[in-house]
Design a protein around this motif. Structure first.
Motif, mmCIF file in Angstrom:
data_model
loop_
_atom_site.group_PDB
_atom_site.id
_atom_site.type_symbol
_atom_site.label_atom_id
_atom_site.label_comp_id
_atom_site.label_asym_id
_atom_site.label_seq_id
_atom_site.Cartn_x
_atom_site.Cartn_y
_atom_site.Cartn_z
ATOM 1 N N THR A 32 0.843 -1.192 0.000
ATOM 2 C CA THR A 32 0.000 0.000 0.000
ATOM 3 C C THR A 32 0.884 1.250 0.000
ATOM 4 O OG1 THR A 32 -1.661 -1.211 1.236
ATOM 5 C CG2 THR A 32 -1.807 1.183 1.343
ATOM 6 N N SER A 34 2.116 5.220 -1.995
ATOM 7 C CA SER A 34 2.394 5.803 -3.307
ATOM 8 C C SER A 34 3.446 4.999 -4.075
ATOM 9 C CB SER A 34 2.843 7.258 -3.154
ATOM 10 O OG SER A 34 4.024 7.347 -2.387
ATOM 11 N N THR A 35 4.435 4.442 -3.392
ATOM 12 C CA THR A 35 5.450 3.639 -4.085
ATOM 13 C C THR A 35 4.836 2.332 -4.556
ATOM 14 O OG1 THR A 35 6.986 4.561 -2.459
ATOM 15 C CG2 THR A 35 7.867 2.912 -3.954
ATOM 16 N N ASP A 85 6.331 -4.068 -0.980
ATOM 17 C CA ASP A 85 5.654 -2.975 -0.286
ATOM 18 C C ASP A 85 6.656 -1.877 0.064
ATOM 19 O OD1 ASP A 85 3.669 -1.488 0.895
ATOM 20 O OD2 ASP A 85 3.315 -2.844 2.571
ATOM 21 N N ASP A 88 7.850 3.475 5.753
ATOM 22 C CA ASP A 88 8.047 4.855 6.192
ATOM 23 C C ASP A 88 9.481 5.098 6.630
ATOM 24 O OD1 ASP A 88 5.294 5.683 5.842
ATOM 25 O OD2 ASP A 88 4.884 4.238 7.438
ATOM 26 N N GLY A 100 2.123 4.354 7.976
ATOM 27 C CA GLY A 100 1.735 5.732 7.716
ATOM 28 C C GLY A 100 0.446 5.816 6.912
ATOM 29 N N LYS A 125 14.054 7.277 3.080
ATOM 30 C CA LYS A 125 13.490 6.375 4.094
ATOM 31 C C LYS A 125 14.565 5.633 4.899
ATOM 32 C CE LYS A 125 9.272 7.166 2.523
ATOM 33 N NZ LYS A 125 8.408 6.158 1.965
HETATM 34 C C1 ABF Z 1 2.902 1.564 3.123
HETATM 35 O O1 ABF Z 1 2.885 2.822 2.549
HETATM 36 C C2 ABF Z 1 3.284 1.781 4.451
HETATM 37 O O2 ABF Z 1 3.339 0.888 5.420
HETATM 38 C C3 ABF Z 1 3.918 3.045 4.591
HETATM 39 O O3 ABF Z 1 3.148 3.673 5.552
HETATM 40 C C4 ABF Z 1 3.675 3.678 3.294
HETATM 41 C C5 ABF Z 1 4.808 4.194 2.513
HETATM 42 O O4 ABF Z 1 4.230 5.074 1.642
HETATM 43 P P1 ABF Z 1 4.883 5.751 0.425
HETATM 44 O O5 ABF Z 1 5.342 4.682 -0.490
HETATM 45 O O6 ABF Z 1 3.730 6.546 -0.100
HETATM 46 O O7 ABF Z 1 5.985 6.610 0.941
HETATM 47 O O8 ABF Z 1 3.742 0.715 2.473
#
Ligand code: ABF
Length: 222
Positions: A32, A34-35, A85, A88, A100, A125
């Motif tokens: 989950t 944006s990445t 995945d 943060d 997050g 990160k």
């Molecule tokens: C999820 O997305 C998370 O556990 C973490 O909170 C978040 C990272 O988000 P992004 O890729 O948007 O920085 O994987």
């Protein structure tokens, strides 16, 4: 490169990393954020090479389905070959802070069931010590006050994340001011507080691989 460009580069690197694992019966775990969203869009280009996915959130499931990628219930699959995945924060041992996006419980379940956990992140990160990012804790709503008081005893400053209900119907406390020098021990201690569903430390089961998007290219930490 911008942070978004680094995320895109690492999403593409994740595809290269998992391509050899994709077979007709392969199930891919999808995270989950944006990445992870950029990864989903890249994965869609290879959707005929594998069976389907399990998703760590309703939002990711919807995005996968929008691309015509099958999404299975975790209980319907025997094996998750690889889980991709974001995070943060990650330390150099690949212990993570996640949550997050409030999806930490399903993320931790899918990570636990996966043969290989590949974390994808931009270089912002990577930290020496976890804890600058407030640690998310999913709590049963009626236990929120109790859990918050116990977290204060552990040295943290919990803040209720207003107007957020998780996919599981629970609430989130974000814990500030923690210097997490022993992530495995802290993960265990927080899990022992009655009313905690999950905490965002992924240390008992850290990532196996961290693909990091940097201005000098993709770095792989294992
Ligand atoms: C999820 O997305 C998370 O556990 C973490 O909170 C978040 C990272 O988000 P992004 O890729 O948007 O920085 O994987």
């Amino acid at each position: 490169m911008t942070q978004d460009e680094l995320k895109q580069a690492v999403a593409e690197a994740a595809i290269e990393h998992i391509l050899p694992m994709l077979q007709a019966d392969t199930i891919v775990g999808v995270g989950t954020g944006s990445t992870a969203n950029l990864f989903i869009d890249e994965l869609a280009k290879h959707k005929h090479r594998f069976d389907g996915t399990v998703a760590s959130s309703e939002a990711s499931a919807q995005r996968l389905k929008g691309h015509g990628i099958p999404v299975y219930s975790l209980n319907a699959v025997n094996e998750v070959r690889v889980y991709i995945d974001g995070a943060d924060e990650s330390d150099h041992h690949l212990n993570l802070i996640k949550g997050g996006g409030a999806a930490l419980t399903r993320e931790k379940i899918v990570a636990a069931c996966s043969d290989l956990f590949v974390c994808i992140a931009d270089e912002s990160k990577l930290v020496d010590v976890l804890g600058a990012f407030p640690l998310p804790i999913e709590v049963i709503p009626m236990a929120r006050g109790h859990v918050a008081r116990e977290l204060v005893k552990l040295g943290g400053t919990p803040v209720y994340r207003a107007n957020v209900i998780t996919d599981n119907g629970n609430q989130i406390l974000d814990v500030h001011n923690l210097d997490i020098l022993d992530p495995v021990a802290l993960e265990q201690s927080i899990n022992n507080i009655v009313g905690v569903v999950t905490n965002g430390l992924f240390a008992a089961r850290p990532a196996d691989v961290l693909l990091l998007g940097t201005k000098d290219g993709i770095k792989t930490l294992e």
